[in-house]
Design an enzyme around this catalytic site. Structure first.
Site, mmCIF file in Angstrom:
data_model
loop_
_atom_site.group_PDB
_atom_site.id
_atom_site.type_symbol
_atom_site.label_atom_id
_atom_site.label_comp_id
_atom_site.label_asym_id
_atom_site.label_seq_id
_atom_site.Cartn_x
_atom_site.Cartn_y
_atom_site.Cartn_z
ATOM 1 N N ASP A 287 0.830 -1.203 0.000
ATOM 2 C CA ASP A 287 0.000 0.000 0.000
ATOM 3 C C ASP A 287 0.867 1.257 0.000
ATOM 4 O OD1 ASP A 287 0.848 -0.115 2.611
ATOM 5 O OD2 ASP A 287 -1.147 -0.219 3.504
ATOM 6 N N SER A 288 2.203 1.074 0.000
ATOM 7 C CA SER A 288 3.110 2.199 -0.241
ATOM 8 C C SER A 288 2.842 2.813 -1.607
ATOM 9 C CB SER A 288 4.571 1.747 -0.147
ATOM 10 O OG SER A 288 4.795 0.620 -0.968
ATOM 11 N N ASP B 62 -0.848 -6.337 -0.256
ATOM 12 C CA ASP B 62 -1.284 -5.727 1.006
ATOM 13 C C ASP B 62 -2.802 -5.650 1.107
ATOM 14 O OD1 ASP B 62 0.831 -5.148 2.656
ATOM 15 O OD2 ASP B 62 1.152 -3.123 1.871
ATOM 16 N N LYS C 142 -0.742 -9.480 3.125
ATOM 17 C CA LYS C 142 -0.058 -8.911 4.293
ATOM 18 C C LYS C 142 -1.015 -7.991 5.045
ATOM 19 C CE LYS C 142 3.450 -5.843 3.885
ATOM 20 N NZ LYS C 142 2.886 -4.637 4.540
ATOM 21 N N GLU D 137 9.262 -3.482 10.502
ATOM 22 C CA GLU D 137 9.602 -2.176 9.921
ATOM 23 C C GLU D 137 10.073 -1.202 10.989
ATOM 24 O OE1 GLU D 137 6.697 -0.567 7.237
ATOM 25 O OE2 GLU D 137 7.770 1.328 7.023
HETATM 26 O O1 KIV Z 1 3.518 -1.069 1.603
HETATM 27 C C1 KIV Z 1 4.718 -1.380 1.642
HETATM 28 O O2 KIV Z 1 5.485 -1.137 0.708
HETATM 29 C C2 KIV Z 1 5.210 -2.053 2.822
HETATM 30 C C3 KIV Z 1 6.691 -2.224 2.957
HETATM 31 C C4 KIV Z 1 7.319 -0.936 3.282
HETATM 32 C C5 KIV Z 1 7.033 -3.290 3.902
HETATM 33 O O3 KIV Z 1 4.451 -2.443 3.649
#
Ligand code: KIV
Length: 265
Positions: free
Chosen positions: A44-45, A83, A112, A181
């Site tokens: 979700d980044s 995610d 995740k 993290e």
């Molecule tokens: O959303 C993401 O990219 C993440 C990573 C930073 C682990 O959760």
């Protein structure tokens, strides 16, 4: 043949570090394939690096589904982890079950979720239903407002103890992996030691079972973003800006397209 949770666990038991990288589109997924990363995280980044938001909070399940579909067309080898975005599982477990189902139907192999003990019942339900789950502890960006900003987590004895308990709760619930993290390196090493499943670190030192970075960040595409843990393996911001400026200049000067880029008849 894509890496499975079995093959990832084998890497863990044989002490082979696991390389995870975020990815959001077909073109980058092809490059990740050539580089041979073990896992792609459709994180979700994407709310930050693709959509330009300050946090991951605005990301919708449909966004993750869209990018998961694009990534799987460009990469046939990496394990695909997607995610569950903010509020797709926090309101109730049934939401989480349905959201995870949609991600798997879109091509993800596992999902995740952020959180510890409080999400263990959902993790157990997902795993029982055949959905492999990766946990995410430490700095959990979906809770950034509750945490009061993006800061190192797990500092101090109580916080460290809670984090270890959360990791064990996720493992007991059936999670196959946990992302750690922005926590102190010694704590990440302690969690890794305590678990029988792999840990993947980002800002968590080098004693975790593997590492993950956000692809745009590690390629140096946003030099305003400089957390201590980040290493830029390229400086694409400069490179891309230079190319775009040169293109503009050549269009203005009418030196592009030249005869070699033009059709005679
Ligand atoms: O959303 C993401 O990219 C993440 C990573 C930073 C682990 O959760």
């Amino acid at each position: 043949m894509r890496k499975t949770i079995r093959s990832l666990h084998k890497m863990y038991t044989t002490g082979t570090p696991i390389t995870m990288i975020t990815c959001y589109d077909y073109t980058f997924a092809r490059l990740v394939q050539r580089a041979g990363a073990d896992m792609i995280l459709i994180g979700d980044s994407l709310g930050n690096v693709i959509q330009g938001h300050e946090t991951t909070v605005p990301v919708e399940l449909e966004d993750i589904i869209y990018h998961t579909r694009a990534v799987i067309r460009g990469n046939q080898d990496a394990h695909i982890l997607s995610d569950l975005p903010f509020m797709s599982y926090q309101a109730n477990d049934d939401d989480g079950m349905r959201a995870a189902g949609k991600l798997l139907k879109a091509g993800a192999q596992s999902v995740k979720l952020e959180g510890g003990k409080e999400i263990a019942p959902l993790v157990k339900r997902l795993v029982t239903a055949g959905v492999p789950v990766c946990g995410h502890l430490g700095l959990t960006p979906q809770s950034v407002h509750a945490m009061g900003g993006f800061r190192v987590q797990g500092r101090g004895d109580d916080a460290a103890k809670r984090l270890i308990e959360d990791a064990l709760a996720l493992q007991d619930a059936g999670a196959y992996m946990v992302v750690l993290e922005m926590i102190p390196a010694p704590l990440a090493a302690q969690v890794t030691e305590a678990l029988e499943i792999p840990t993947i670190g980002i800002g968590a030192g080098n004693q975790t079972s593997g590492q993950v970075l956000v692809i745009y960040d590690m390629l140096g595409m946003n030099t305003d973003f400089t957390p201590k843990f980040l290493k830029c393996y390229a400086n694409l911001e400069q490179e891309i800006e230079g190319a775009l400026k040169q293109y503009k200049q050549e269009v203005v000067e009418r030196t592009y397209p030249g005869p070699e880029h033009s059709f005679e008849k």
